[in-house]
Design a protein around this motif. Sequence first.
Motif, PDB file in Angstrom:
ATOM      1  N   LEU A  37     -79.240 -13.782  -6.364  1.00 57.47           N
ATOM      2  CA  LEU A  37     -79.109 -13.559  -7.795  1.00 57.47           C
ATOM      3  C   LEU A  37     -78.579 -12.149  -8.013  1.00 57.47           C
ATOM      4  O   LEU A  37     -79.036 -11.217  -7.379  1.00 57.47           O
ATOM      5  CB  LEU A  37     -80.514 -13.702  -8.391  1.00 57.47           C
ATOM      6  N   GLY A  38     -77.615 -12.027  -8.903  1.00 57.55           N
ATOM      7  CA  GLY A  38     -77.090 -10.690  -9.160  1.00 57.55           C
ATOM      8  C   GLY A  38     -76.028 -10.738 -10.228  1.00 57.55           C
ATOM      9  O   GLY A  38     -75.450 -11.787 -10.465  1.00 57.55           O
ATOM     10  N   PRO A  39     -75.766  -9.595 -10.869  1.00 60.90           N
ATOM     11  CA  PRO A  39     -74.702  -9.567 -11.879  1.00 60.90           C
ATOM     12  C   PRO A  39     -73.335  -9.738 -11.222  1.00 60.90           C
ATOM     13  O   PRO A  39     -73.224  -9.718 -10.006  1.00 60.90           O
ATOM     14  CB  PRO A  39     -74.841  -8.181 -12.510  1.00 60.90           C
ATOM     15  N   ASN A  40     -72.310  -9.900 -12.038  1.00 58.50           N
ATOM     16  CA  ASN A  40     -70.951 -10.009 -11.494  1.00 58.50           C
ATOM     17  C   ASN A  40     -70.633  -8.773 -10.667  1.00 58.50           C
ATOM     18  O   ASN A  40     -70.959  -7.664 -11.061  1.00 58.50           O
ATOM     19  CB  ASN A  40     -69.928 -10.124 -12.621  1.00 58.50           C
ATOM     20  N   GLY A  41     -70.017  -8.993  -9.518  1.00 58.60           N
ATOM     21  CA  GLY A  41     -69.644  -7.869  -8.681  1.00 58.60           C
ATOM     22  C   GLY A  41     -70.790  -7.315  -7.856  1.00 58.60           C
ATOM     23  O   GLY A  41     -70.686  -6.241  -7.285  1.00 58.60           O
ATOM     24  N   ILE A 208     -82.690 -10.703  -5.219  1.00 60.84           N
ATOM     25  CA  ILE A 208     -81.926 -10.065  -6.293  1.00 60.84           C
ATOM     26  C   ILE A 208     -81.100  -8.948  -5.674  1.00 60.84           C
ATOM     27  O   ILE A 208     -81.645  -8.064  -5.011  1.00 60.84           O
ATOM     28  CB  ILE A 208     -82.858  -9.526  -7.396  1.00 60.84           C
ATOM     29  N   VAL A 209     -79.771  -9.057  -5.832  1.00 60.45           N
ATOM     30  CA  VAL A 209     -78.895  -8.035  -5.256  1.00 60.45           C
ATOM     31  C   VAL A 209     -78.088  -7.377  -6.364  1.00 60.45           C
ATOM     32  O   VAL A 209     -77.805  -7.975  -7.397  1.00 60.45           O
ATOM     33  CB  VAL A 209     -77.911  -8.621  -4.213  1.00 60.45           C
ATOM     34  N   ASP A 210     -77.776  -6.130  -6.134  1.00 58.03           N
ATOM     35  CA  ASP A 210     -76.863  -5.432  -7.036  1.00 58.03           C
ATOM     36  C   ASP A 210     -76.162  -4.343  -6.254  1.00 58.03           C
ATOM     37  O   ASP A 210     -76.774  -3.702  -5.395  1.00 58.03           O
ATOM     38  CB  ASP A 210     -77.628  -4.848  -8.223  1.00 58.03           C
ATOM     39  N   ARG A 211     -74.914  -4.142  -6.542  1.00 53.64           N
ATOM     40  CA  ARG A 211     -74.074  -3.178  -5.825  1.00 53.64           C
ATOM     41  C   ARG A 211     -74.226  -3.335  -4.314  1.00 53.64           C
ATOM     42  O   ARG A 211     -74.306  -2.359  -3.567  1.00 53.64           O
ATOM     43  CB  ARG A 211     -74.417  -1.748  -6.247  1.00 53.64           C
ATOM     44  N   GLY A 212     -74.295  -4.580  -3.886  1.00 58.17           N
ATOM     45  CA  GLY A 212     -74.334  -4.869  -2.459  1.00 58.17           C
ATOM     46  C   GLY A 212     -75.657  -4.624  -1.778  1.00 58.17           C
ATOM     47  O   GLY A 212     -75.778  -4.775  -0.572  1.00 58.17           O
ATOM     48  N   ARG A 213     -76.685  -4.239  -2.571  1.00 58.34           N
ATOM     49  CA  ARG A 213     -77.977  -3.944  -1.947  1.00 58.34           C
ATOM     50  C   ARG A 213     -79.046  -4.921  -2.414  1.00 58.34           C
ATOM     51  O   ARG A 213     -78.971  -5.448  -3.522  1.00 58.34           O
ATOM     52  CB  ARG A 213     -78.438  -2.528  -2.310  1.00 58.34           C
ATOM     53  N   LEU A 214     -80.037  -5.120  -1.561  1.00 60.64           N
ATOM     54  CA  LEU A 214     -81.144  -5.999  -1.912  1.00 60.64           C
ATOM     55  C   LEU A 214     -82.151  -5.214  -2.737  1.00 60.64           C
ATOM     56  O   LEU A 214     -82.636  -4.171  -2.318  1.00 60.64           O
ATOM     57  CB  LEU A 214     -81.811  -6.514  -0.632  1.00 60.64           C
ATOM     58  N   LEU A 215     -82.479  -5.727  -3.936  1.00 62.74           N
ATOM     59  CA  LEU A 215     -83.442  -5.031  -4.796  1.00 62.74           C
ATOM     60  C   LEU A 215     -84.818  -5.653  -4.718  1.00 62.74           C
ATOM     61  O   LEU A 215     -85.834  -4.981  -4.836  1.00 62.74           O
ATOM     62  CB  LEU A 215     -82.949  -5.048  -6.245  1.00 62.74           C
ATOM     63  N   ALA A 216     -84.887  -6.959  -4.566  1.00 58.99           N
ATOM     64  CA  ALA A 216     -86.174  -7.641  -4.504  1.00 58.99           C
ATOM     65  C   ALA A 216     -85.973  -8.985  -3.847  1.00 58.99           C
ATOM     66  O   ALA A 216     -84.889  -9.555  -3.910  1.00 58.99           O
ATOM     67  CB  ALA A 216     -86.741  -7.823  -5.908  1.00 58.99           C
ATOM     68  N   LEU A 217     -87.030  -9.477  -3.189  1.00 54.56           N
ATOM     69  CA  LEU A 217     -86.919 -10.792  -2.562  1.00 54.56           C
ATOM     70  C   LEU A 217     -88.303 -11.435  -2.565  1.00 54.56           C
ATOM     71  O   LEU A 217     -89.235 -10.898  -1.987  1.00 54.56           O
ATOM     72  CB  LEU A 217     -86.417 -10.642  -1.128  1.00 54.56           C
ATOM     73  N   ASP A 218     -88.420 -12.547  -3.262  1.00 53.03           N
ATOM     74  CA  ASP A 218     -89.707 -13.245  -3.295  1.00 53.03           C
ATOM     75  C   ASP A 218     -89.519 -14.569  -4.020  1.00 53.03           C
ATOM     76  O   ASP A 218     -88.429 -14.866  -4.513  1.00 53.03           O
ATOM     77  CB  ASP A 218     -90.760 -12.401  -4.023  1.00 53.03           C
ATOM     78  N   ARG A 310     -84.814  -5.547 -15.509  1.00 52.86           N
ATOM     79  CA  ARG A 310     -85.558  -4.365 -15.109  1.00 52.86           C
ATOM     80  C   ARG A 310     -84.931  -3.740 -13.859  1.00 52.86           C
ATOM     81  O   ARG A 310     -84.821  -2.533 -13.722  1.00 52.86           O
ATOM     82  CB  ARG A 310     -87.026  -4.782 -14.838  1.00 52.86           C
ATOM     83  N   LEU A 311     -84.504  -4.629 -12.922  1.00 51.62           N
ATOM     84  CA  LEU A 311     -83.993  -4.129 -11.652  1.00 51.62           C
ATOM     85  C   LEU A 311     -82.532  -3.694 -11.713  1.00 51.62           C
ATOM     86  O   LEU A 311     -82.119  -2.763 -11.043  1.00 51.62           O
ATOM     87  CB  LEU A 311     -84.133  -5.213 -10.566  1.00 51.62           C
ATOM     88  N   THR A 312     -81.742  -4.400 -12.495  1.00 50.73           N
ATOM     89  CA  THR A 312     -80.295  -4.138 -12.449  1.00 50.73           C
ATOM     90  C   THR A 312     -79.790  -3.379 -13.663  1.00 50.73           C
ATOM     91  O   THR A 312     -78.617  -3.021 -13.718  1.00 50.73           O
ATOM     92  CB  THR A 312     -79.497  -5.450 -12.335  1.00 50.73           C
TER      93      THR A 312
END
Lengths: 317, 263
Positions: A37-41, A208-218, A310-312
Motif C-alpha cells: 500500500l502506498g501513494p502514487n510513486g 505501507i511503503v512510501d518513497r521506496g521505504r517500508l513504513l509499517a507492516l502488519d 498518518r504515515l505518509t
Amino acid sequence: MNAVEVENLTKKYPGAPQPAVDSLSFRVNSGEVFGVLGPNGAGKTTTVGVLTTRMRPTGGLARVGGVDVAKEPTRVRRLLGVVPQRNNLDRSLSIRQNLLFHAAYHGVRRAERRRRAGELLERMGLAERGDDWLDNVSGGQAQRVMIARALMHEPRVLFMDEPSTGLDPQSRIFVHACVRELKERGVTVVLTTHQMEEAAKLCDRVAIVDRGRLLALDAPAALVRELPGSTTLTLSFEPGRAPDEDVDAALTAVETVERVEAMPGGRVRLYTSREPGEVLPAVLKALAGHGIALTGLDVARLGLEDVFLRLTGRELR
Amino acid sequence: MSVLDERPPTARAFAAVLGRDLVVTGRELPAFLAQVLLQPLFILFVFGKVLADLGYVGGGFGDVLLPGVIALNAFVGGLQNTALPLTLDFSFSREIEDRLLSPLPTRLVAMEKIVFGTIRGVVAGAVMIPLGLLILQDATLAPASLLPALAVMALGAFVGSAVGMVVGTAVSPRGINVVFTVVLTPLMFTGATQFPWPGLDRLPWFQIVCAVNPLTYVSEGMRAVMVPRIPHIPLWLCLLVLAVAGAVAAEAGMRGFGRRAVD
C-alpha cells in the motif's frame, strides 16, 4: 516457506535523484494475501516489476518461491503470474487465444490448456465471449481476461498491480471475490493498491511503503489498533449550552482519553485507544456537575486510511 | 514434484511464440502481401518493362533488375517486419509483455522476432520470383538455381531482420517515421539492387559506398545464383559478409531488445 522474500531491495533508475525502492525488506508467507500500500510513486510498481523479473534490482535480494529473481528469471517466471496495471492483452488474438497462447508459452500441453481455458472462461463469466476480439471489451472484462490469462499456467504466486483501479463497482467486487477464491486454493497473492478499503478487506497483511521505504507492516486491523486514539467518541450537547473550558479540562483529565477536540456546533470529539464501553463511564462522570446535558453520542473507529495518512502525510504530490 | 524440477519448456515455448506470430500473419495475409508486393511490382514493371519497351534501357536489364528486386524485397521485408512491430510493442501496446513473462530467456524472445522477420522476408522475396518472371518475359530462372536463390534470400532476410531489431529497439515510436525514411531510402539505393556492383568501377566513390551496405551482398549473391553470366561479387564472399553482418547485427539487436525488455 516464504512465497516472496525481499531483502534490502534497492532500485535506482538512471538519472533519478532518489531511488524508487530504497532498502525495502519484507516477507510474504505462502498462501497469504499480501498488500503493498502506498501513494502514487511510492515504489509499488517498481517492487512488483523486480519481483516479476521485468526490472533489474540495483541492490539487495528478491526471491519468489525461494528462487533469486535476478539470477534465475526464467525459472521464477514459471512460478508467478502477473495481472498488470495496464491492459497488455494481445489484440491480434481472440480472448480464448490469449489464454491458449499464454499457456503454450509456458509449455502447457494442448489438451490441458484447452481444458483450463474453458474452465477459466467459465469462472470469469466469459464463457460466451471466448471467441470475441478485444476491441469491444470493457475495462472490467479486460481485467477478468488478464486474471484468467495469468492463471493459465497455474502460478503459485500471483502479482496484481492495482487490480481494481478504474473498474466499476461490480467488476471490483468480482475481482475481490477472485482474490478470496485464489487464497482458498492456496495461491499466494501479492497486490498493490492505494485503496485502503480494498487492502483492509482483502489482505492478511499490509506493507505501507512510501518513497521506496517500508513504513509499517502488519495485519490491517493491527495497524489501526496501534494508531494512537484509533477510536473516537463524538459528544453532542443540548443546543445553546456549549461546553465551557471547565468541561474541556474535566474531559482532558479522564485518563483513557488521549485527545479532546472541539467540533463545530458545540460538539466535542474524544480520541481513545480503549474500547468505547471502557471509556464512557468515566466520561459521563466527568460531565456530571457541570450542568450540561448530553444529547447524542457517536462512536467511530479510524480506518486504514487514517493510518496511511498518518504515515505518509497529507500533502498532494 | 515441483514445476521447477521439470525441464524448462524452452523449445515448446519458442515454438509457441513463433506459432503466435505465424497465426496472426496467416490471418492478415492479404494485408501482408499488399504491403510487401506493391512497391517491387511497380519497380519491376516501370524499370524492367516500360523503360525497356520504350527503349530507354537495354533488353537485358530485366536480368540485372529481377535478382536485385528479390534481394531488396527479402532484406527490406525482414527489416520492416521486425522494426515496426517492435517499436509498437515496446511503447503503445505492450503486447509483448506476456511473452517476456514466459519461461523463455529474453534473448530467445528476441531471437524469435528475428526468425519471424526472416520468414516474412523470405516470403516477400520468394513471391517476387514468379511475378518477376511473369512481368519480365525475357528473364529466366534455371530450376537448379531455385534452392540456392532461396538460401541467399533467407540469409539476406535474416540480416535485414537483425538490422530491423537494432532499429526497432533503438528508436522511439515518435522517431520511427523519420528513421525509416533516413535509413531505408539510402539502403535501398546503395544496395546494388538496380545495377551490378562490379559495373560501378567507373564511379569508385559510389562503389565504396555500396560496398558498406549489406544489401549489396544480397543483390550480388542473388545474381551469382540466378544469372551467373552477369559479372558479380563472388558468392562465397557475399555469403561470408552476410553471415558476419547478420551475426553482428543480431547480437546488437538482441542486446537492444534486452535493454528495452528489462528496465
